[in-house]
Enzyme design. Structure first.
Site, PDB file in Angstrom:
ATOM      1  N   GLY A 122       0.113  -5.524   0.300  1.00  0.00           N
ATOM      2  CA  GLY A 122      -0.985  -5.613  -0.656  1.00  0.00           C
ATOM      3  C   GLY A 122      -0.579  -6.283  -1.948  1.00  0.00           C
ATOM      4  N   GLU A 172      -0.905  -9.881  -1.247  1.00  0.00           N
ATOM      5  CA  GLU A 172      -2.331 -10.184  -1.136  1.00  0.00           C
ATOM      6  C   GLU A 172      -2.993 -10.227  -2.510  1.00  0.00           C
ATOM      7  OE1 GLU A 172      -3.886  -8.410   3.021  1.00  0.00           O
ATOM      8  OE2 GLU A 172      -2.701  -7.009   1.828  1.00  0.00           O
ATOM      9  N   GLU A 214       3.124  -6.055   7.261  1.00  0.00           N
ATOM     10  CA  GLU A 214       2.278  -5.079   7.952  1.00  0.00           C
ATOM     11  C   GLU A 214       2.555  -5.006   9.454  1.00  0.00           C
ATOM     12  OE1 GLU A 214      -0.005  -6.312   4.239  1.00  0.00           O
ATOM     13  OE2 GLU A 214       1.209  -7.317   5.775  1.00  0.00           O
ATOM     14  N   ALA A 221       0.830  -1.207   0.000  1.00  0.00           N
ATOM     15  CA  ALA A 221       0.000   0.000   0.000  1.00  0.00           C
ATOM     16  C   ALA A 221       0.859   1.249   0.000  1.00  0.00           C
ATOM     17  CB  ALA A 221      -0.915  -0.010   1.219  1.00  0.00           C
TER      18      ALA A 221
END
Length: 255
Positions: free
Chosen positions: A106, A109, A129, A61
């Site tokens: 992300g 993911e 994270e 992100a």
């Protein structure tokens, strides 16, 4: 545009294009959702490749963007974040991620939303994270554990460490490791081969497997049974069985 869709040979390629590291800001997240929904709708797209750049598939992100968001803002945004990735996971067609360079947070993911992952030999994947005082928020705690098992998922998520391609292959996080220069070529070839197959049967297989993983076996068997019987109403089934009887196995043409 931070991402775009290209179509060739029945394969739709969703290309992330936000240099230098393909950080997944809000605009990119929303664009991914739009492109996934477009790929799902289009009849000329029969399989999908998700790719980034040579240096980074996607390095997570946009931290600077997230840093200024408070609790209330993230309550609103977190659902949209998950929805953008779920749109990729729910593309009713085969999806392969071509993972080059960094696929972190992300980015990892997003790769988890594919049906198959081909990684460069220099790829690095992870869910860092925890190092920000957070947990994965775009499906990582759920999809990673389902893919590699809870113990390995906890190792990666608790430590935030990055894994190289060889380890990612060993634990099942990726399915194939190839030289970096060949990643997209091999991903496209995999998708192009499946794009020649029976679209409804592929959709049925994907949905049966995915739904079955989320429910009890009796419900999963019911989903499989309904799809199996329903496919007997399709032209592809008629073509496939006729070809088998007349020409032998593996020679049916479905386009």
């Amino acid at each position: 545009m931070t991402a775009y869709l290209e179509v060739a040979e029945g394969v739709g390629t969703i290309r992330l294009d936000r240099p230098p590291m393909n950080a997944l800001d809000i605009a990119t997240q929303d664009r991914i959702k739009e492109l996934a929904e477009e790929a799902s709708r289009r009849d000329d797209v029969r399989a999908v490749v998700v790719r980034g750049g040579d240096k980074a598939f996607a390095a997570g992100a946009d931290i600077k963007e997230m840093q200024v968001m408070d609790h209330a803002a993230m309550i609103v945004r977190s659902r949209a974040l998950q929805d953008s990735f779920t749109a990729v996971a729910r593309i009713p067609k085969p999806v392969v991620a071509a993972v080059t360079g960094y696929a972190l947070g992300g980015g990892c993911e997003l790769a988890l939303c594919a049906d198959f992952r081909i990684a460069a030999d220099n790829a690095k994947l992870g869910q860092p994270e925890i190092l920000l005082g957070l947990i994965p928020g775009a499906g990582g705690t759920q999809r990673l554990a389902r893919l590699v098992g809870p113990s390995k998922a906890k190792d990666l998520i608790f430590t935030g460490r990055q894994v190289k391609a060889e380890e990612a292959l060993a634990i099942g996080l990726v399915d194939r490791v190839v030289p970096a220069a060949e990643v997209y070529e091999q991903a496209h070839a995999w998708a192009a081969k499946l794009a020649q197959g029976p679209a409804l049967a592929l959709r049925a297989a994907k949905e049966s497997i995915d739904v079955g993983l989320e429910t009890d076996i009796d419900t999963g068997l019911a989903v499989e049974r309904n799809w199996f019987a329903g496919l007997f109403a399709t032209e592809d089934r008629e073509r496939g069985m006729r070809s088998f009887v007349e020409e032998g196995p593996g020679k049916a043409k479905f386009l």
